[in-house]
Design a protein around this motif. Structure first.
Motif: not given
Length: 105
Positions: A69-74, A77-82
């Motif tokens: 969730n932290k990485i998705n926020e950072i 939208g460039e990448i989205e990890i489930a």
């Protein structure tokens, strides 16, 4: 890229895993892992990030989801990890937040 790498590095250090050890497990050199963490390499793909987090958290999905969730926020939208579904993640949250068909859920 550097912010995602920095987050991965912070997570790795929190779990006291060396860059050499994670590199050995994932099939990369220590210098490649360091390059990703320091932002000198391109943004790693979703599979790399997922395997990285799975290893350092010992497949604890709640802890993995925290970092995902932290990485998705950072990534903004460039990448989205489930995220992974476990007893602490409702199915609704998983589907509405970032479910994707290429995930290893």
């Amino acid at each position: 890229s550097s912010k995602i790498g920095e987050e991965l590095k912070n997570a790795r250090k929190e779990y006291k895993v060396s860059a050499q050890k994670i590199g050995d497990v994932l099939g990369y050199s220590q210098s490649h892992i360091s390059g990703i963490e320091n932002g000198t390499k391109i943004i790693p793909n979703k599979n790399f990030i997922t395997n990285y987090l799975k290893f350092i958290t010992n497949s604890n999905f709640s802890k993995m989801n925290f970092y995902i969730n932290k990485i998705n926020e950072i990534a903004n939208g460039e990448i989205e990890i489930a995220t992974y579904i476990d007893e602490n993640t409702s199915i609704l949250d998983a589907f509405t937040y970032d479910f994707e068909s290429d995930s290893s859920q």
